[in-house]
Design a protein around this motif. Structure first.
Motif, mmCIF file in Angstrom:
data_model
loop_
_atom_site.group_PDB
_atom_site.id
_atom_site.type_symbol
_atom_site.label_atom_id
_atom_site.label_comp_id
_atom_site.label_asym_id
_atom_site.label_seq_id
_atom_site.Cartn_x
_atom_site.Cartn_y
_atom_site.Cartn_z
ATOM 1 N N LYS A 63 4.836 22.690 21.664
ATOM 2 C CA LYS A 63 3.548 22.187 20.797
ATOM 3 C C LYS A 63 2.534 21.595 21.922
ATOM 4 C CE LYS A 63 4.457 21.191 16.199
ATOM 5 N NZ LYS A 63 5.339 20.585 15.449
ATOM 6 N N GLN A 64 3.066 20.964 23.056
ATOM 7 C CA GLN A 64 2.157 20.407 23.940
ATOM 8 C C GLN A 64 1.499 21.601 24.831
ATOM 9 O OE1 GLN A 64 5.178 18.127 25.763
ATOM 10 N NE2 GLN A 64 4.545 16.161 24.877
ATOM 11 N N ARG A 65 2.227 22.692 24.830
ATOM 12 C CA ARG A 65 1.421 23.810 25.643
ATOM 13 C C ARG A 65 0.060 24.332 25.042
ATOM 14 N NH1 ARG A 65 6.607 26.806 28.625
ATOM 15 N NH2 ARG A 65 7.648 24.775 28.727
ATOM 16 N N ASN A 66 -0.039 24.118 23.800
ATOM 17 C CA ASN A 66 -1.282 24.557 22.722
ATOM 18 C C ASN A 66 -1.261 25.973 23.207
ATOM 19 O OD1 ASN A 66 -3.388 24.698 21.125
ATOM 20 N ND2 ASN A 66 -4.779 24.025 22.890
ATOM 21 N N ILE A 67 -0.221 26.769 22.935
ATOM 22 C CA ILE A 67 -0.415 28.424 22.843
ATOM 23 C C ILE A 67 0.243 28.857 21.678
ATOM 24 C CG2 ILE A 67 1.197 30.074 23.932
ATOM 25 C CD1 ILE A 67 0.853 29.098 26.740
ATOM 26 N N ALA A 68 -0.464 29.758 21.329
ATOM 27 C CA ALA A 68 -0.017 30.355 19.955
ATOM 28 C C ALA A 68 0.528 31.766 20.263
ATOM 29 C CB ALA A 68 -1.305 30.615 19.289
ATOM 30 N N ALA A 112 6.079 30.312 26.218
ATOM 31 C CA ALA A 112 5.603 29.710 25.157
ATOM 32 C C ALA A 112 6.474 28.282 24.643
ATOM 33 C CB ALA A 112 6.203 30.485 23.975
ATOM 34 N N GLY A 113 7.530 28.285 25.759
ATOM 35 C CA GLY A 113 8.437 26.988 25.746
ATOM 36 C C GLY A 113 9.587 27.345 24.692
ATOM 37 N N VAL A 116 -5.107 27.579 23.836
ATOM 38 C CA VAL A 116 -5.662 28.118 25.133
ATOM 39 C C VAL A 116 -5.290 29.641 25.444
ATOM 40 C CG1 VAL A 116 -5.639 25.819 26.067
ATOM 41 C CG2 VAL A 116 -3.606 27.221 26.563
ATOM 42 N N ALA A 117 -4.017 30.234 24.650
ATOM 43 C CA ALA A 117 -3.868 31.374 24.944
ATOM 44 C C ALA A 117 -3.072 32.035 23.622
ATOM 45 C CB ALA A 117 -3.148 31.620 26.163
#
Ligand code: ADP
Ligand code: ADP
Length: 225
Positions: free
Chosen positions: A73-78, A50-51, A153-154
């Motif tokens: 935020k830039q990873r677009n993972i929830a 998740a970062g 994306v995930a």
């Protein structure tokens, strides 16, 4: 949607090594469940994806991109936590829409996304309610809805059901599985509950002491425990 690749991923906290260089490729659209006893490194691994936790060594790829240095935020993972933070003063619709708070989408587009998420989650008749008027399972769905509207994306789930009673847990297992079937999004799910792993996973990753002990489908692991 995207694949997630862990290559020799390491996490150290001072002198303690929580994750000892794990390798795993999670396929696009796959539902992967990490199981193992408390303290084996499941959460740390999820938080690195998740970062939310710096990576001490190795490479993390999302799709084709190395994301080691990328902000969450830039990873677009929830990420969905067990202590789902939903706001008591906001309605269900506002809570779901809060996921788009910083988004530049038009009002109409936001509205569409909120309605779509509410529909998938069976919350469409509850949009004007406040959290106090909801059941535990409905609140959990609101938290998932807030993540969904961002079109990630995930999805990463960290013990999302551990605060719920047995009956609700069993209902939510089915709901999360159905959500996966509908959306086809990659899901990484952490639990210490064997039943959750066996009933939900495409593949189960068994961790012990910061390492991967076994990887396989529920059937493979059931036949070779
Ligand atoms: P799990 O999710 O499997 O219960 P964790 O990933 O939370 O395990 O923890 C793995 C190991 O890392 C444990 O030994 C834990 O105490 C340690 N750990 C986790 N977070 C921290 C931290 N912020 N500082 C120091 N040690 C930590
Ligand atoms: P979980 O079982 O979900 O990993 P924990 O109770 O182990 O939850 O950890 C809760 C929080 O405390 C996490 O943010 C984790 O990083 C942190 N933590 C866990 N172990 C340690 C530790 N030994 N030292 C400092 N922080 C820790």
């Amino acid at each position: 949607m995207a694949s997630i690749e862990l290559e020799g991923l390491v996490k150290r906290y001072g002198l303690t090594t929580a994750v000892h260089g794990i390798d795993l490729t999670i396929k696009d659209g796959e539902f992967v469940v990490f199981v193992g006893p408390s303290g084996c490194g499941k959460s740390t691994t999820l938080r690195m994806i998740a970062g939310l936790e710096d990576i001490s060594g190795g490479v993390l790829r999302i799709g084709d991109d190395v994301v080691n240095q990328r902000e969450p935020k830039q990873r677009n993972i929830a990420m969905v936590f067990q202590n789902y933070a939903i706001y008591p003063h906001m309605t269900v619709g506002q809570n779901i829409g809060f996921g788009l708070y910083t988004s530049k989408l038009s009002k109409a587009e936001k509205r569409t996304r909120i309605l779509e998420a509410a529909e998938v989650l069976g919350l469409e008749d509850l949009l004007e309610r406040r959290p106090a008027a909801l059941s535990g399972g409905q609140r959990q769905r609101v938290a998932i809805g807030r993540a969904m509207v961002r079109d990630p994306v995930a999805f990463l789930f960290d013990e999302p059901l551990s605060n719920l009673d047995a009956q609700l847990r069993s209902a939510m297992r089915i709901e999360i599985k159905r959500l996966h079937q509908r959306l086809g999004t990659t899901i990484v799910y952490v639990t210490h509950d064997q039943i959750e792993a066996m009933t939900m996973a495409d593949r189960i990753v068994v961790m012990r002491d910061g390492r991967i002990l076994q990887v396989g489908s529920p059937t493979e692991l059931y036949e070779n425990p």
